[in-house]
Design a protein around this motif. Sequence first.
Motif, mmCIF file in Angstrom:
data_model
loop_
_atom_site.group_PDB
_atom_site.id
_atom_site.type_symbol
_atom_site.label_atom_id
_atom_site.label_comp_id
_atom_site.label_asym_id
_atom_site.label_seq_id
_atom_site.Cartn_x
_atom_site.Cartn_y
_atom_site.Cartn_z
ATOM 1 N N TYR A 145 0.877 -1.163 0.000
ATOM 2 C CA TYR A 145 0.000 0.000 0.000
ATOM 3 C C TYR A 145 0.917 1.216 0.000
ATOM 4 O O TYR A 145 1.493 1.587 1.022
ATOM 5 C CB TYR A 145 -0.911 -0.003 1.225
ATOM 6 C CG TYR A 145 -1.851 1.184 1.264
ATOM 7 C CD1 TYR A 145 -2.956 1.232 0.418
ATOM 8 C CD2 TYR A 145 -1.628 2.252 2.126
ATOM 9 C CE1 TYR A 145 -3.816 2.318 0.437
ATOM 10 C CE2 TYR A 145 -2.484 3.339 2.147
ATOM 11 C CZ TYR A 145 -3.571 3.369 1.296
ATOM 12 O OH TYR A 145 -4.421 4.447 1.308
ATOM 13 N N GLY A 146 1.088 1.819 -1.173
ATOM 14 C CA GLY A 146 2.044 2.913 -1.294
ATOM 15 C C GLY A 146 3.464 2.414 -1.069
ATOM 16 O O GLY A 146 3.797 1.263 -1.339
ATOM 17 N N LYS A 147 4.310 3.290 -0.555
ATOM 18 C CA LYS A 147 5.709 2.948 -0.345
ATOM 19 C C LYS A 147 6.007 2.454 1.061
ATOM 20 O O LYS A 147 6.962 1.703 1.277
ATOM 21 C CB LYS A 147 6.591 4.171 -0.642
ATOM 22 C CG LYS A 147 6.541 4.635 -2.083
ATOM 23 C CD LYS A 147 7.424 5.861 -2.283
ATOM 24 C CE LYS A 147 7.376 6.347 -3.735
ATOM 25 N NZ LYS A 147 8.233 7.550 -3.926
ATOM 26 N N LYS A 148 5.185 2.844 2.037
ATOM 27 C CA LYS A 148 5.580 2.620 3.424
ATOM 28 C C LYS A 148 5.460 1.186 3.916
ATOM 29 O O LYS A 148 6.118 0.804 4.886
ATOM 30 C CB LYS A 148 4.786 3.544 4.344
ATOM 31 C CG LYS A 148 3.280 3.301 4.360
ATOM 32 C CD LYS A 148 2.610 4.307 5.269
ATOM 33 C CE LYS A 148 1.101 4.105 5.327
ATOM 34 N NZ LYS A 148 0.447 5.106 6.197
ATOM 35 N N THR A 149 4.617 0.356 3.276
ATOM 36 C CA THR A 149 4.409 -1.001 3.801
ATOM 37 C C THR A 149 5.483 -1.981 3.362
ATOM 38 O O THR A 149 5.513 -3.115 3.833
ATOM 39 C CB THR A 149 3.036 -1.552 3.374
ATOM 40 O OG1 THR A 149 2.976 -1.611 1.937
ATOM 41 C CG2 THR A 149 1.910 -0.675 3.899
ATOM 42 N N LYS A 150 6.378 -1.573 2.457
ATOM 43 C CA LYS A 150 7.343 -2.494 1.840
ATOM 44 C C LYS A 150 8.141 -3.292 2.875
ATOM 45 O O LYS A 150 8.375 -4.485 2.695
ATOM 46 C CB LYS A 150 8.304 -1.713 0.957
ATOM 47 C CG LYS A 150 9.181 -2.616 0.083
ATOM 48 C CD LYS A 150 8.864 -2.429 -1.361
ATOM 49 C CE LYS A 150 9.726 -3.281 -2.248
ATOM 50 N NZ LYS A 150 9.245 -3.359 -3.610
ATOM 51 N N ASN A 151 8.535 -2.655 3.947
ATOM 52 C CA ASN A 151 9.363 -3.335 4.942
ATOM 53 C C ASN A 151 8.601 -3.676 6.221
ATOM 54 O O ASN A 151 9.215 -4.027 7.224
ATOM 55 C CB ASN A 151 10.579 -2.467 5.279
ATOM 56 C CG ASN A 151 11.478 -2.243 4.075
ATOM 57 O OD1 ASN A 151 11.769 -3.178 3.341
ATOM 58 N ND2 ASN A 151 11.899 -0.997 3.864
ATOM 59 N N TYR A 152 7.287 -3.569 6.180
ATOM 60 C CA TYR A 152 6.487 -3.872 7.368
ATOM 61 C C TYR A 152 6.209 -5.373 7.467
ATOM 62 O O TYR A 152 5.898 -6.024 6.465
ATOM 63 C CB TYR A 152 5.152 -3.141 7.339
ATOM 64 C CG TYR A 152 5.222 -1.661 7.604
ATOM 65 C CD1 TYR A 152 6.419 -1.028 7.947
ATOM 66 C CD2 TYR A 152 4.080 -0.878 7.514
ATOM 67 C CE1 TYR A 152 6.477 0.333 8.187
ATOM 68 C CE2 TYR A 152 4.118 0.493 7.756
ATOM 69 C CZ TYR A 152 5.318 1.091 8.085
ATOM 70 O OH TYR A 152 5.358 2.432 8.325
ATOM 71 N N ARG A 153 6.331 -5.877 8.680
ATOM 72 C CA ARG A 153 5.938 -7.262 8.941
ATOM 73 C C ARG A 153 4.426 -7.388 8.782
ATOM 74 O O ARG A 153 3.677 -6.456 9.063
ATOM 75 C CB ARG A 153 6.364 -7.644 10.366
ATOM 76 C CG ARG A 153 6.087 -9.081 10.756
ATOM 77 C CD ARG A 153 6.754 -9.396 12.083
ATOM 78 N NE ARG A 153 6.294 -8.521 13.154
ATOM 79 C CZ ARG A 153 5.184 -8.729 13.856
ATOM 80 N NH1 ARG A 153 4.410 -9.762 13.598
ATOM 81 N NH2 ARG A 153 4.845 -7.908 14.833
ATOM 82 N N ARG A 154 3.965 -8.557 8.324
ATOM 83 C CA ARG A 154 2.538 -8.781 8.079
ATOM 84 C C ARG A 154 1.938 -9.656 9.182
ATOM 85 O O ARG A 154 2.645 -10.397 9.860
ATOM 86 C CB ARG A 154 2.307 -9.425 6.712
ATOM 87 C CG ARG A 154 3.017 -8.702 5.561
ATOM 88 C CD ARG A 154 2.704 -7.206 5.559
ATOM 89 N NE ARG A 154 3.533 -6.460 4.643
ATOM 90 C CZ ARG A 154 3.202 -6.181 3.380
ATOM 91 N NH1 ARG A 154 2.060 -6.623 2.887
ATOM 92 N NH2 ARG A 154 4.018 -5.475 2.632
ATOM 93 N N TYR A 155 0.621 -9.577 9.315
ATOM 94 C CA TYR A 155 -0.039 -10.331 10.376
ATOM 95 C C TYR A 155 -1.144 -11.236 9.827
ATOM 96 O O TYR A 155 -1.938 -10.839 8.967
ATOM 97 C CB TYR A 155 -0.664 -9.395 11.411
ATOM 98 C CG TYR A 155 -1.477 -10.148 12.453
ATOM 99 C CD1 TYR A 155 -0.846 -10.747 13.540
ATOM 100 C CD2 TYR A 155 -2.851 -10.311 12.322
ATOM 101 C CE1 TYR A 155 -1.565 -11.470 14.468
ATOM 102 C CE2 TYR A 155 -3.586 -11.033 13.256
ATOM 103 C CZ TYR A 155 -2.941 -11.614 14.323
ATOM 104 O OH TYR A 155 -3.668 -12.344 15.246
ATOM 105 N N ALA A 156 -1.194 -12.444 10.348
ATOM 106 C CA ALA A 156 -2.327 -13.352 10.192
ATOM 107 C C ALA A 156 -2.353 -14.193 11.460
ATOM 108 O O ALA A 156 -1.290 -14.541 11.998
ATOM 109 C CB ALA A 156 -2.182 -14.244 8.960
ATOM 110 N N TYR A 157 -3.531 -14.515 11.951
ATOM 111 C CA TYR A 157 -3.637 -15.171 13.262
ATOM 112 C C TYR A 157 -2.799 -16.433 13.364
ATOM 113 O O TYR A 157 -1.940 -16.554 14.240
ATOM 114 C CB TYR A 157 -5.102 -15.488 13.592
ATOM 115 C CG TYR A 157 -5.226 -16.250 14.891
ATOM 116 C CD1 TYR A 157 -5.184 -15.574 16.100
ATOM 117 C CD2 TYR A 157 -5.302 -17.641 14.914
ATOM 118 C CE1 TYR A 157 -5.238 -16.258 17.300
ATOM 119 C CE2 TYR A 157 -5.352 -18.329 16.110
ATOM 120 C CZ TYR A 157 -5.329 -17.641 17.302
ATOM 121 O OH TYR A 157 -5.360 -18.325 18.484
#
Length: 247
Positions: free
Chosen positions: A229-241
């Motif tokens: 989502y745009g540029k900022k999420t590129k290095n964000y860890r993702r979540y799923a239960y």
Amino acid sequence: MVLYFSGTDNSKHVAESLHDPRTVDIKIALQQKKCGFTLKEGESVGIVCPVYYSGIPKTVIDFIHHMKLKGEITYLYGILTHGGGPGGAGSMLERELSKKGYPLHACFDVKMPSNYIMFGPLKDIEDEKQRIIDAEPAIAEIKNMVDQTIHIKPDWSKMDLILTRAMYPLCKMRMSTKKFYADERCVGCGVCASRCPSRCIEMIDGKPVWTKDECVRCMACLRCNAVQYGKKTKNYRRYAYKQSCDM
């Protein structure tokens, strides 16, 4: 019967933890246009969903508008999952149900890990795990009250209702899909498209393309590291239960 909506499986986990023999995915029910249900004698009805901007997801509102319950409604309850607080989401749920002439006999909430990386990076993994651990006794207590058909609703404060009235319009304003895309890591599996409750992702030339102007922001597609989502999420860890439980 338990009706649930979930993008990253927090609400799905809560719904499945109730061990109701009839558990229905709201997303699938809407897509298949199968929103009518005949209730068995004494059968409870639960709606389990996340809190978005101190309100309930548009997908759940759409489902309620189409929902038809045939038979006596002896116990209808809601369970709201959230990363910070429910605000007045329960009051919104009650209001939407009342438009169809359905009561809300009880409403509960469970604090779960936050998944909304469009606001910023997720919390520390250990904090995330602890939230999942802490949620289990709360879920068990809710199941016990549901099994006993206990009628209980929070006394939603004026601040809760004001918070929802202030926050929820922002949710409606921020549904644009313009910033979504798949980066070079995308393998064209199509899972993001299959997860999308809004059916706004199409696979074109082997890559996902957001073909509708708006979505419900359920975070299901952003479970994949290749979806951005745009540029900022590129290095964000993702979540799923389940993924978080397995860490």
